[in-house]
Design a protein around this motif. Sequence first.
Motif, PDB file in Angstrom:
ATOM      1  N   UNK A  63       0.669  -1.222  -0.067  1.00 55.06           N
ATOM      2  CA  UNK A  63      -0.007  -0.162  -0.067  1.00 55.06           C
ATOM      3  C   UNK A  63       0.788   1.455  -0.071  1.00 55.06           C
ATOM      4  N   UNK A  64       0.467   2.298  -0.559  1.00 50.48           N
ATOM      5  CA  UNK A  64       0.993   3.660  -0.841  1.00 50.48           C
ATOM      6  C   UNK A  64       0.649   4.655   0.139  1.00 50.48           C
ATOM      7  N   UNK A  65       1.541   5.638   0.212  1.00 48.73           N
ATOM      8  CA  UNK A  65       1.331   6.746   1.155  1.00 48.73           C
ATOM      9  C   UNK A  65       0.471   7.784   0.577  1.00 48.73           C
ATOM     10  N   UNK A  66       0.144   8.771   1.196  1.00 49.60           N
ATOM     11  CA  UNK A  66      -0.421   9.876   0.641  1.00 49.60           C
ATOM     12  C   UNK A  66      -0.002  10.465  -0.555  1.00 49.60           C
ATOM     13  N   UNK A  67       1.220  10.859  -0.566  1.00 48.73           N
ATOM     14  CA  UNK A  67       1.895  11.392  -1.605  1.00 48.73           C
ATOM     15  C   UNK A  67       2.182  10.735  -2.763  1.00 48.73           C
ATOM     16  N   UNK A  68       2.556   9.179  -2.640  1.00 41.76           N
ATOM     17  CA  UNK A  68       2.584   8.414  -3.560  1.00 41.76           C
ATOM     18  C   UNK A  68       1.229   8.274  -4.378  1.00 41.76           C
ATOM     19  N   UNK A  69       0.040   8.319  -3.493  1.00 43.82           N
ATOM     20  CA  UNK A  69      -1.286   8.086  -4.330  1.00 43.82           C
ATOM     21  C   UNK A  69      -1.481   9.287  -5.025  1.00 43.82           C
ATOM     22  N   UNK A  70      -1.514  10.641  -4.398  1.00 41.79           N
ATOM     23  CA  UNK A  70      -1.555  11.912  -5.108  1.00 41.79           C
ATOM     24  C   UNK A  70      -0.748  11.817  -6.449  1.00 41.79           C
ATOM     25  N   UNK A  71       0.493  11.536  -6.410  1.00 37.24           N
ATOM     26  CA  UNK A  71       1.344  11.632  -7.564  1.00 37.24           C
ATOM     27  C   UNK A  71       0.942  10.472  -8.549  1.00 37.24           C
ATOM     28  N   UNK A  72       0.529   9.379  -8.246  1.00 35.73           N
ATOM     29  CA  UNK A  72       0.050   8.466  -9.177  1.00 35.73           C
ATOM     30  C   UNK A  72      -1.448   8.783  -9.831  1.00 35.73           C
ATOM     31  N   UNK A  73      -2.346   9.403  -8.981  1.00 39.61           N
ATOM     32  CA  UNK A  73      -3.604   9.807  -9.476  1.00 39.61           C
ATOM     33  C   UNK A  73      -3.325  10.953 -10.371  1.00 39.61           C
ATOM     34  N   UNK A  74      -2.389  11.854 -10.019  1.00 43.30           N
ATOM     35  CA  UNK A  74      -2.276  13.049 -11.026  1.00 43.30           C
ATOM     36  C   UNK A  74      -1.595  12.259 -12.332  1.00 43.30           C
ATOM     37  N   UNK A  75      -0.809  11.556 -12.298  1.00 48.65           N
ATOM     38  CA  UNK A  75      -0.042  10.902 -13.519  1.00 48.65           C
ATOM     39  C   UNK A  75      -1.076  10.181 -14.388  1.00 48.65           C
ATOM     40  N   UNK A  76      -2.012   9.398 -13.699  1.00 51.52           N
ATOM     41  CA  UNK A  76      -2.777   8.562 -14.359  1.00 51.52           C
ATOM     42  C   UNK A  76      -4.144   9.346 -14.976  1.00 51.52           C
ATOM     43  N   UNK A  77      -4.720  10.450 -14.206  1.00 54.28           N
ATOM     44  CA  UNK A  77      -5.789  10.852 -14.155  1.00 54.28           C
ATOM     45  C   UNK A  77      -5.937  12.346 -14.425  1.00 54.28           C
ATOM     46  N   UNK A  78      -4.549  13.002 -14.437  1.00 61.37           N
ATOM     47  CA  UNK A  78      -4.879  14.398 -14.476  1.00 61.37           C
ATOM     48  C   UNK A  78      -5.238  15.253 -13.194  1.00 61.37           C
ATOM     49  N   UNK A  79      -5.368  16.504 -13.409  1.00 64.44           N
ATOM     50  CA  UNK A  79      -5.631  17.540 -12.160  1.00 64.44           C
ATOM     51  C   UNK A  79      -7.126  17.250 -11.909  1.00 64.44           C
ATOM     52  N   UNK A  80      -7.904  16.756 -12.946  1.00 64.56           N
ATOM     53  CA  UNK A  80      -9.196  16.759 -12.641  1.00 64.56           C
ATOM     54  C   UNK A  80      -9.822  15.706 -11.680  1.00 64.56           C
ATOM     55  N   UNK A  81      -8.681  14.790 -11.476  1.00 65.67           N
ATOM     56  CA  UNK A  81      -9.139  13.501 -10.470  1.00 65.67           C
ATOM     57  C   UNK A  81      -9.345  14.404  -8.978  1.00 65.67           C
ATOM     58  N   UNK A  82      -8.538  15.582  -8.752  1.00 66.61           N
ATOM     59  CA  UNK A  82      -8.535  16.000  -7.459  1.00 66.61           C
ATOM     60  C   UNK A  82      -9.993  16.684  -7.024  1.00 66.61           C
ATOM     61  N   UNK A  83     -10.800  16.807  -8.121  1.00 64.73           N
ATOM     62  CA  UNK A  83     -12.227  17.517  -7.796  1.00 64.73           C
ATOM     63  C   UNK A  83     -13.091  16.572  -8.433  1.00 64.73           C
ATOM     64  N   UNK A  84     -13.340  15.308  -8.531  1.00 65.98           N
ATOM     65  CA  UNK A  84     -14.182  14.405  -8.856  1.00 65.98           C
ATOM     66  C   UNK A  84     -15.085  14.358  -7.886  1.00 65.98           C
ATOM     67  N   UNK A  85     -16.357  14.629  -8.173  1.00 63.98           N
ATOM     68  CA  UNK A  85     -17.439  14.310  -6.862  1.00 63.98           C
ATOM     69  C   UNK A  85     -17.451  15.696  -6.094  1.00 63.98           C
TER      70      UNK A  85
END
Length: 302
Positions: free
Chosen positions: A251-273
Amino acid sequence: MSADFWAGYLSGAAGILIGNPLDLAKTRLQAGSPASSPEEPTSLRNFKSNFDRAGTLVRGVTAPILGYGALNAILFVTYNRSLTLFGDDPATPNNLWKVWCAGAVGGLATFVVSAPTELVKCRTQVSTAAAASSWSIARDTWKQEGIRGLYYGGGITSVRDAVGYGFYFWSYEMSKQAMSSPNDTDKQAAMKVLFCGGLAGIVTWASIFPLDVVKTRVQTQVADAISSTLPEEQRLLRGDLEPTKLGISKRQGAFQIARQSYRNEGIAVFFRGLGVCSVRAFVVNAVQWAVYEWMMRLLRQA
């Protein structure tokens, strides 16, 4: 117990009962559907699919009702005591910076309740297993990982709560002071409390939503770790698997999750929902503040 404890507890429970269906949609939109493929006709990212049956509307509600009532009680008690220590009056605060700081202290104090409650709630809400419940998720997490497992993702949860509740009380008091008038009737005052409470909810979530997305993904990683290797009906939170098979060590930490999410889905992922969350935040917090203010007046007169 003090008046603000019970007022906070009851207002928190009322907010959860009203807002759980939209909170479920928000959690599933944030968590995404890592195992989905083009062949799958339904994705958790589709809004309508989040309400596949009537029972879905109350999925994960048990933990928040019990936990969030206690969380809200701790929050308001700590906020009021902190603001008093800072030299301001909780009933009529004059310094909005002190209000923000007292709210942040209150948010940090809720960590002991909010971290396990959020973890159980999120894992229950993303689960598609018919037998999944708040109690079964909590039991299995405790059995497999102990107390540490229930507080997984607690670091980012505490940061989210401190920042969020700082803005929560700040925005409520600022809007309330701007709108209040000594000539208001009881009805006008009540309507303003509802509006200011709803506005505070939107401001709060807008300020911390990217943190909340990362928190949700951190806490639901048990499901992600096994989602690609099991049939769909067995994918989420299998209690009969050993911890090593759940991929806990990976399992990954918060920084790894944030970096991976941005790399895979772009900035929009942080505002989904965020849209769903804003609607929920207005309704829930309008009700919470109205119940809190009403209970405080009632208990002070008793």
